[in-house]
Design a protein around this motif. Structure first.
Motif, PDB file in Angstrom:
ATOM      1  N   GLU A 503       0.849  -1.341   0.049  1.00  0.00           N
ATOM      2  CA  GLU A 503       0.028   0.164   0.043  1.00  0.00           C
ATOM      3  C   GLU A 503       0.791   1.278  -0.101  1.00  0.00           C
ATOM      4  O   GLU A 503       0.505   2.116  -0.680  1.00  0.00           O
ATOM      5  N   GLU A 504       1.929   1.180   0.863  1.00  0.00           N
ATOM      6  CA  GLU A 504       2.829   2.501   0.598  1.00  0.00           C
ATOM      7  C   GLU A 504       3.247   2.499  -0.719  1.00  0.00           C
ATOM      8  O   GLU A 504       3.678   3.875  -1.086  1.00  0.00           O
ATOM      9  N   ARG A 505       3.828   1.522  -1.344  1.00  0.00           N
ATOM     10  CA  ARG A 505       4.704   1.774  -2.591  1.00  0.00           C
ATOM     11  C   ARG A 505       3.480   2.021  -3.664  1.00  0.00           C
ATOM     12  O   ARG A 505       3.985   2.926  -4.531  1.00  0.00           O
ATOM     13  N   SER A 506       2.118   2.069  -3.486  1.00  0.00           N
ATOM     14  CA  SER A 506       1.107   2.204  -4.302  1.00  0.00           C
ATOM     15  C   SER A 506       0.796   3.631  -4.562  1.00  0.00           C
ATOM     16  O   SER A 506       0.454   4.317  -5.300  1.00  0.00           O
ATOM     17  N   ARG A 507       1.721   4.223  -3.439  1.00  0.00           N
ATOM     18  CA  ARG A 507       1.377   5.909  -3.424  1.00  0.00           C
ATOM     19  C   ARG A 507       2.552   6.606  -4.247  1.00  0.00           C
ATOM     20  O   ARG A 507       2.129   7.581  -4.751  1.00  0.00           O
ATOM     21  N   SER A 508       3.488   5.835  -4.683  1.00  0.00           N
ATOM     22  CA  SER A 508       4.468   6.372  -5.551  1.00  0.00           C
ATOM     23  C   SER A 508       4.733   5.677  -6.927  1.00  0.00           C
ATOM     24  O   SER A 508       5.367   6.288  -7.679  1.00  0.00           O
ATOM     25  N   SER A 509       4.160   4.416  -7.067  1.00  0.00           N
ATOM     26  CA  SER A 509       4.468   3.692  -8.263  1.00  0.00           C
ATOM     27  C   SER A 509       3.320   2.677  -8.296  1.00  0.00           C
ATOM     28  O   SER A 509       2.333   2.740  -7.569  1.00  0.00           O
ATOM     29  N   TRP A 510       3.293   2.160  -9.596  1.00  0.00           N
ATOM     30  CA  TRP A 510       2.225   1.371  -9.986  1.00  0.00           C
ATOM     31  C   TRP A 510       2.266  -0.165  -8.887  1.00  0.00           C
ATOM     32  O   TRP A 510       3.179  -0.894  -9.078  1.00  0.00           O
ATOM     33  N   VAL A 511       1.296  -0.361  -8.370  1.00  0.00           N
ATOM     34  CA  VAL A 511       0.838  -1.611  -7.702  1.00  0.00           C
ATOM     35  C   VAL A 511      -0.522  -2.082  -8.219  1.00  0.00           C
ATOM     36  O   VAL A 511      -1.615  -1.203  -7.866  1.00  0.00           O
ATOM     37  N   PRO A 512      -0.890  -2.980  -8.993  1.00  0.00           N
ATOM     38  CA  PRO A 512      -2.157  -3.419  -9.299  1.00  0.00           C
ATOM     39  C   PRO A 512      -3.136  -3.521  -7.873  1.00  0.00           C
ATOM     40  O   PRO A 512      -2.849  -4.095  -6.998  1.00  0.00           O
ATOM     41  N   ALA A 513      -4.255  -2.726  -8.153  1.00  0.00           N
ATOM     42  CA  ALA A 513      -5.673  -2.832  -6.971  1.00  0.00           C
ATOM     43  C   ALA A 513      -5.736  -4.391  -6.878  1.00  0.00           C
ATOM     44  O   ALA A 513      -6.248  -4.866  -5.775  1.00  0.00           O
ATOM     45  N   TYR A 514      -5.736  -5.187  -8.068  1.00  0.00           N
ATOM     46  CA  TYR A 514      -6.228  -6.618  -7.934  1.00  0.00           C
ATOM     47  C   TYR A 514      -5.201  -7.322  -6.739  1.00  0.00           C
ATOM     48  O   TYR A 514      -5.780  -7.944  -6.081  1.00  0.00           O
ATOM     49  N   GLU A 539      -9.315   0.457 -13.559  1.00  0.00           N
ATOM     50  CA  GLU A 539      -8.014   0.912 -14.295  1.00  0.00           C
ATOM     51  C   GLU A 539      -7.704  -0.301 -15.297  1.00  0.00           C
ATOM     52  O   GLU A 539      -6.603  -0.371 -15.924  1.00  0.00           O
ATOM     53  N   HIS A 540      -8.871  -0.933 -15.657  1.00  0.00           N
ATOM     54  CA  HIS A 540      -8.554  -2.019 -16.776  1.00  0.00           C
ATOM     55  C   HIS A 540      -7.494  -3.109 -16.259  1.00  0.00           C
ATOM     56  O   HIS A 540      -6.744  -3.156 -17.616  1.00  0.00           O
ATOM     57  N   ASP A 541      -7.469  -3.540 -15.296  1.00  0.00           N
ATOM     58  CA  ASP A 541      -6.521  -4.418 -14.848  1.00  0.00           C
ATOM     59  C   ASP A 541      -6.642  -5.595 -15.498  1.00  0.00           C
ATOM     60  O   ASP A 541      -7.761  -6.400 -15.418  1.00  0.00           O
ATOM     61  N   TRP A 542      -5.578  -6.071 -16.443  1.00  0.00           N
ATOM     62  CA  TRP A 542      -5.605  -7.464 -17.220  1.00  0.00           C
ATOM     63  C   TRP A 542      -5.859  -8.528 -16.194  1.00  0.00           C
ATOM     64  O   TRP A 542      -6.437  -9.695 -16.731  1.00  0.00           O
TER      65      TRP A 542
END
Length: 573
Positions: A503-514, A539-542
């Motif tokens: 969650e911390e990483r998602s604030r600055s780079s791409w981390v899939p919500a899935y 986000e149209h996550d594959w």
């Protein structure tokens, strides 16, 4: 009247081969299970191609001791099983035609001969410069591509990944042929001297190691790729393969700019490194090729593939790469509609935009153009599995495996296909088989960890996930798998620690919500899981491709919000 070619103790039609004494049934050389009674019904139809076989004749020949009711059910069931394995239909039959109230008729057309298997060994680089490896490897891949499209009904070509394992091999032709089930081996070398190349090629029959054909070609470097089409046609002639109409009438390739060709080959070289850094380098080279030759269809499909790999490896978001992938794939098809790679690239893009019918149409087109291209079979299998068409998905993966038996990713994806079909015992057996190729390959442990988690073997699942993380340090993939298996094992504290990291990483780079949703499912936090799944949809996550079949999502399947998400994605529940 349709004719079926009969060899001693063998019948062949289309992609199928029947061995009568052993009652074995093969598709593209792969054994397919058919119950004994269904096999006898098929054999009866094949004995009288184009002719009606009445229900009464089947009754007398195959069910003499049964009651009429038992026979009626048995024959109907046998015909259904035959149609299933032939992917045939009642409404538009290709092989088995129903004559209502009368019986059945075999209407399939025969192939002219048994399909020949060809192994194209890596071009040997005689230039004395290791920097030219990209060039010799690129010629190998192009030769495989060209040969694979010559005549799909008659010639099957072993794929690049398996072929490249024989680079610098000391094994003889007979041994290679035996390992790959190949009838012929193509050996080649290339010597590059500034703007000139010399290519020497020899075709060898594996059964007796006879050199069927050899030749040497001196060309300007600008013609080195186009030469591969000429060589493919010559190989076909030497082993008496007739060019298919699609190949014979395909659009002429006119990439005469040597620097465009060079950039394209370098791009392919870096794609085949299967690393994020390699994909970015490949994109740069493909753009260079396109800048010099705006009609370079292969460069566009390579560009689309590179972006797809960046998306599926969670390196970039679908919103960042999806449009670029889609645009490149459409440019590829527009410039050359006869390339399997272009249609596969477009199918992959359509998957990202949840266009399942459009993607399936493109996969079928790619497979028809070149059934020897494993990339299409792999991606098509993913679509089929997502739609709960698990038998068809496994058939596609088995075909990819037949073409590329030493490919570690394909071996791992067979495990994947069985996992989504919930054949956990089969998945474990396949994983154990795949690990004989390379016990350290992390993708096998990735899927094995998921299987163990579903079997309730939690410590084994955690062990497998830790192996994945060790092989891919600090990766989103590895962290997610470990967090899920820890939570499933009741070790919530460890899972939450990893969750906070992501969650911390998602604030600055791409981390899939899935990925975050999956961890919350294991922690039994349904609302948070659904919130992240909705974000993944936005986000149209594959990864949502597997929404209908992913076992880890089972705790959500009765939730109205989950059902609505499936409806939006056009999945049955």
């Amino acid at each position: 009247m349709p004719q079926v070619r009969r060899q001693p103790e063998k019948v062949c039609f289309g992609a199928y081969e029947i061995h009568l004494p052993t009652q074995e049934f093969f598709k593209y050389g792969l054994r397919i299970k058919l119950p004994p009674q269904a096999f006898k019904v098929l054999q009866t139809l094949l004995d009288r191609p184009g002719q009606l076989v009445t229900r009464e004749e089947f009754h007398r020949a195959l069910w003499p001791a049964d009651t009429f009711v038992d026979f009626d059910h048995g024959l109907n069931n046998a015909i259904k099983k035959i149609r299933d394995v032939l992917s045939d239909s009642v409404g538009a039959p290709r092989y088995i035609e129903t004559l209502p109230k009368l019986g059945y008729r075999f209407i399939g057309q025969s192939t002219a001969r048994r399909r020949v298997v060809l192994a194209v060994l890596p071009f040997q680089n005689l230039s004395g410069d290791r920097d030219d490896e990209y060039f010799s490897d690129g010629l190998t891949q192009e030769m495989i591509t060209q040969a694979g499209g010559v005549n799909p009904e008659q010639l099957l070509v072993i794929a690049r990944t398996t072929s490249m394992t024989y680079k610098h091999t000391c094994k003889g032709v007979e041994e290679i042929g035996r390992e790959l089930g190949a009838d012929y081996v193509l050996e080649s070398s290339v010597r590059r001297d500034h703007e000139r190349v010399r290519i020497t090629i020899q075709l060898i029959r594996t059964a007796d190691q006879v050199q069927v054909w050899t030749s040497t070609y001196d060309r300007h470097i600008s013609g080195s790729i186009m030469l591969q089409e000429e060589l493919a046609r010559e190989v076909a002639a030497r082993i008496e393969i007739q060019l298919s109409p699609a190949y014979a009438n395909r659009s002429a390739r006119s990439h005469s700019d040597p620097l465009a060709n060079e950039a394209y080959l370098r791009g392919q070289y870096f794609v085949n490194q299967f690393t994020a850094q390699g994909y970015w380098k490949a994109i740069d080279y493909f753009h260079q090729a396109i800048d010099r030759d705006s009609e370079f269809a292969e460069a566009y499909s390579g560009l689309a593939d590179a972006y797809r790999w960046l998306i599926v490896t969670d390196t970039i978001s679908p919103s960042e790469g999806g449009r670029k992938m889609n645009d490149a794939a459409r440019q590829a098809v527009q410039r050359n509609n006869s390339l399997a790679e272009s249609h596969t690239a477009l199918a992959g893009a359509l998957l990202t935009f949840c266009d399942w019918p459009g993607a399936e149409s493109e996969f079928k087109r790619a497979n028809a153009l070149n059934p020897s291209y494993p990339g299409s079979h792999r991606l098509y299998a993913a679509l089929l599995a997502a739609q709960k068409r698990h038998r068809e998905a496994l058939e596609e993966m088995n075909q990819a495996l037949r073409l590329d038996p030493l490919s570690l990713p394909i071996n791992a994806e067979v495990v994947r296909t069985m996992y989504y079909a919930r054949d956990y015992d089969g998945a474990v057996a396949q994983a154990e088989k795949a690990m004989q190729l390379d016990p350290a390959y992390y993708r096998i442990h990735f899927w094995l960890g998921r299987v163990y988690a579903q079997q309730g073997k939690h410590q084994q699942a955690v062990d497998e996930s830790e192996r994945v993380l060790k092989a891919t340090p600090d990766s989103i993939l590895g962290l997610t798998e470990l967090a899920y298996t820890l939570a499933a094992a009741g070790r919530a504290a460890g899972a939450r620690t990893i969750l906070r990291t992501l969650e911390e990483r998602s604030r600055s780079s791409w981390v899939p919500a899935y990925n975050l949703a999956i961890i919350h499912v294991a922690l039994e936090e349904v609302d948070e899981a659904m919130r992240y799944l909705q974000k993944a949809y936005d986000e149209h996550d594959w990864a949502l491709l597997v929404l209908a079949v992913e076992p880890r999502l089972d705790p959500l399947r009765s939730d109205p919000r989950f059902l609505e998400l499936c409806r939006k994605l056009r999945f049955s529940v």
